[in-house]
Design an enzyme around this catalytic site. Structure first.
Site, PDB file in Angstrom:
ATOM      1  N   HIS A 159     102.968  24.672  -6.432  1.00  0.00           N
ATOM      2  CA  HIS A 159     103.936  24.998  -7.490  1.00  0.00           C
ATOM      3  C   HIS A 159     103.278  25.695  -8.690  1.00  0.00           C
ATOM      4  O   HIS A 159     103.960  25.974  -9.679  1.00  0.00           O
ATOM      5  CB  HIS A 159     104.654  23.740  -7.971  1.00  0.00           C
ATOM      6  CG  HIS A 159     105.465  23.057  -6.909  1.00  0.00           C
ATOM      7  ND1 HIS A 159     106.423  23.723  -6.158  1.00  0.00           N
ATOM      8  CD2 HIS A 159     105.464  21.772  -6.457  1.00  0.00           C
ATOM      9  CE1 HIS A 159     106.964  22.876  -5.289  1.00  0.00           C
ATOM     10  NE2 HIS A 159     106.400  21.696  -5.448  1.00  0.00           N
ATOM     11  N   ASP A 194     105.261  21.878   3.318  1.00  0.00           N
ATOM     12  CA  ASP A 194     105.662  20.843   2.362  1.00  0.00           C
ATOM     13  C   ASP A 194     107.201  20.787   2.299  1.00  0.00           C
ATOM     14  O   ASP A 194     107.891  21.756   2.620  1.00  0.00           O
ATOM     15  CB  ASP A 194     105.094  21.196   0.984  1.00  0.00           C
ATOM     16  CG  ASP A 194     105.258  20.079  -0.036  1.00  0.00           C
ATOM     17  OD1 ASP A 194     104.329  19.271  -0.174  1.00  0.00           O
ATOM     18  OD2 ASP A 194     106.330  20.026  -0.683  1.00  0.00           O
ATOM     19  N   HIS A 196     108.957  20.840  -0.267  1.00  0.00           N
ATOM     20  CA  HIS A 196     109.426  21.739  -1.326  1.00  0.00           C
ATOM     21  C   HIS A 196     108.899  23.157  -1.107  1.00  0.00           C
ATOM     22  O   HIS A 196     107.812  23.339  -0.561  1.00  0.00           O
ATOM     23  CB  HIS A 196     108.948  21.238  -2.697  1.00  0.00           C
ATOM     24  CG  HIS A 196     109.360  19.828  -2.996  1.00  0.00           C
ATOM     25  ND1 HIS A 196     108.530  18.753  -2.741  1.00  0.00           N
ATOM     26  CD2 HIS A 196     110.496  19.327  -3.513  1.00  0.00           C
ATOM     27  CE1 HIS A 196     109.154  17.633  -3.108  1.00  0.00           C
ATOM     28  NE2 HIS A 196     110.349  17.951  -3.569  1.00  0.00           N
ATOM     29  N   ASP A 283     105.730  15.208   2.604  1.00  0.00           N
ATOM     30  CA  ASP A 283     106.944  14.637   2.015  1.00  0.00           C
ATOM     31  C   ASP A 283     108.190  15.008   2.818  1.00  0.00           C
ATOM     32  O   ASP A 283     109.312  14.717   2.408  1.00  0.00           O
ATOM     33  CB  ASP A 283     107.097  15.019   0.530  1.00  0.00           C
ATOM     34  CG  ASP A 283     106.655  16.428   0.209  1.00  0.00           C
ATOM     35  OD1 ASP A 283     106.333  17.183   1.135  1.00  0.00           O
ATOM     36  OD2 ASP A 283     106.638  16.780  -0.989  1.00  0.00           O
TER      37      ASP A 283
HETATM   38 ZN   LIG Z   1     106.487  18.545  -2.044  1.00  0.00          ZN
END
Ligand SMILES: [Zn+2]
Length: 365
Positions: A159, A194, A196, A283
């Protein structure tokens, strides 16, 4: 298998993050690393080495110099200018299109930071640098002939963009590694699994024709990072066509996840990179406290086998995964795809010793 890890990374223990206006515990705790390391050691998967003491050049190659300087000095400035021992959080954020960097500390706090999940305390910068160095060392190992390396990076990185950070991430470890691997115009594929979307990684390589970025992730219309990760974001300028996002709905089943992954792997195969970097978040796990997908431990084994089948020199970079007791077994299930046939323990130990000799700052743990 070589695992790269530094104990410095565990000094980063955020006191709290701010969610919905209240103090909340961060899910990025050092115990995540304990879970992974003990699972790796119990499985006999290989040798753990410390990262090389590389300078900051690989980080400057990816990130804005002003952001690096800010991250490196924020804690000390907070202590002296704000006269408080709390973690550094912004009060103000730079609106889109208003990118004038003020000289004052108060204004700079919200210039690079995108949310309240990335507090800076006295250990954050050193831990972030150590995490990035794991990825750098992993990339150097690949360039030296290793076929597979696992960089146990924490804090995670995907990120963090050229000039922004957020979502537990300060420096983009996978992108920094890709920056090492793409030298001489080598083509690099980054596969992000991931939960996200890796909005930072996408931003860094969005116009780069030599770096393919592909991600399958929770639909950003419903979850973080919200403002990027949509299917129509395909790259720009010379990099048009080298960015591939596949948003998935909340509650995505393992079956749908793996079939979607196959589609993404087809795109990666067509790009035919020389090197592969996997932004490996766990995750997506069925019991993860912040995810909704349904991937199981055996599912991670299957995902590993499918990625392994690409037969590329591969660096796996740790990203998210927050169900601590199950994180280590999930990581090992994924990594196991690369282990096996030809390698025995004495081979692994000998290679680690070679690294110790050729890079004086690397030692066996
Ligand atoms: Zn994540």
């Amino acid at each position: 298998m070589l695992t790269v890890y530094s104990t410095v990374q565990c000094t980063h223990r955020p006191a709290y993050v701010v969610k919905n206006g209240v103090r909340s515990a961060s899910f990025d705790v050092p115990e995540r690393v304990d879970s992974i390391l003990s699972a790796i050691r119990e499985s006999g998967l290989g040798v753990v080495i410390q990262p090389a003491g590389t300078g900051l050049d690989p980080i400057y190659a990816v990130h804005d110099a002003g952001m690096i300087e800010y991250l490196a000095t924020a804690n000390a400035r907070h202590r002296t200018e704000d006269d408080t021992s709390t973690p550094v959080f912004p009060t103000f954020f730079a609106p889109p299109g208003q990118r004038r960097r003020p000289s004052c500390f108060e204004g700079q706090k919200g210039f690079y930071c995108t949310n309240m999940g990335v507090p800076i305390d006295e250990n954050t910068w050193e831990a972030a640098v150590a995490s990035a160095r794991c990825a750098v060392t992993g990339a150097m190992c690949l360039r030296s002939g290793e076929q597979f390396v696992y960089a146990l990076c924490r804090p995670p990185g995907h990120h963090a963009g050229p000039d922004f950070f957020g979502g537990y991430c300060y420096l983009n470890n996978a992108a920094i590694a890709a920056g090492i691997l793409r030298k001489n115009d080598d083509r690099v594929g980054i596969l992000d699994i991931d939960y996200h979307h890796g909005n930072g990684t996408q931003a860094i390589f969005y116009a780069d024709p030599n770096v393919w970025y592909g991600s399958l992730h929770i639909d950003p219309d419903t979850d973080y990072p919200f403002y990027a990760g949509y299917a129509d974001e395909t790259g720009t300028k010379a990099g048009k066509g080298t960015n591939c996002n596949v948003p998935l709905p909340p509650g995505t089943s393992q079956e749908l996840y793996i079939s979607t992954l196959e589609t993404l792997l087809d795109g990666l195969t067509s790009f035919d990179p020389r090197w592969l970097v996997v932004s490996a978040g766990f995750d997506t796990y069925i019991h993860d406290p912040i995810g909704t997908f349904q991937v199981t431990t055996s599912g991670f084994s299957e995902i590993g086998r499918r990625v392994r089948a690409l037969s590329k020199p591969t660096l796996v970079v740790q990203e998210g995964g927050y169900r601590v007791p199950d994180l280590g077994p999930n990581v090992v299930a994924f990594l196991s795809a690369w282990i096996g046939e030809k390698e025995n323990n004495s081979d692994k130990t000998e290679r680690a010793k070679e690294w110790t000799i050729s890079h004086s700052t690397i030692t066996e743990q």
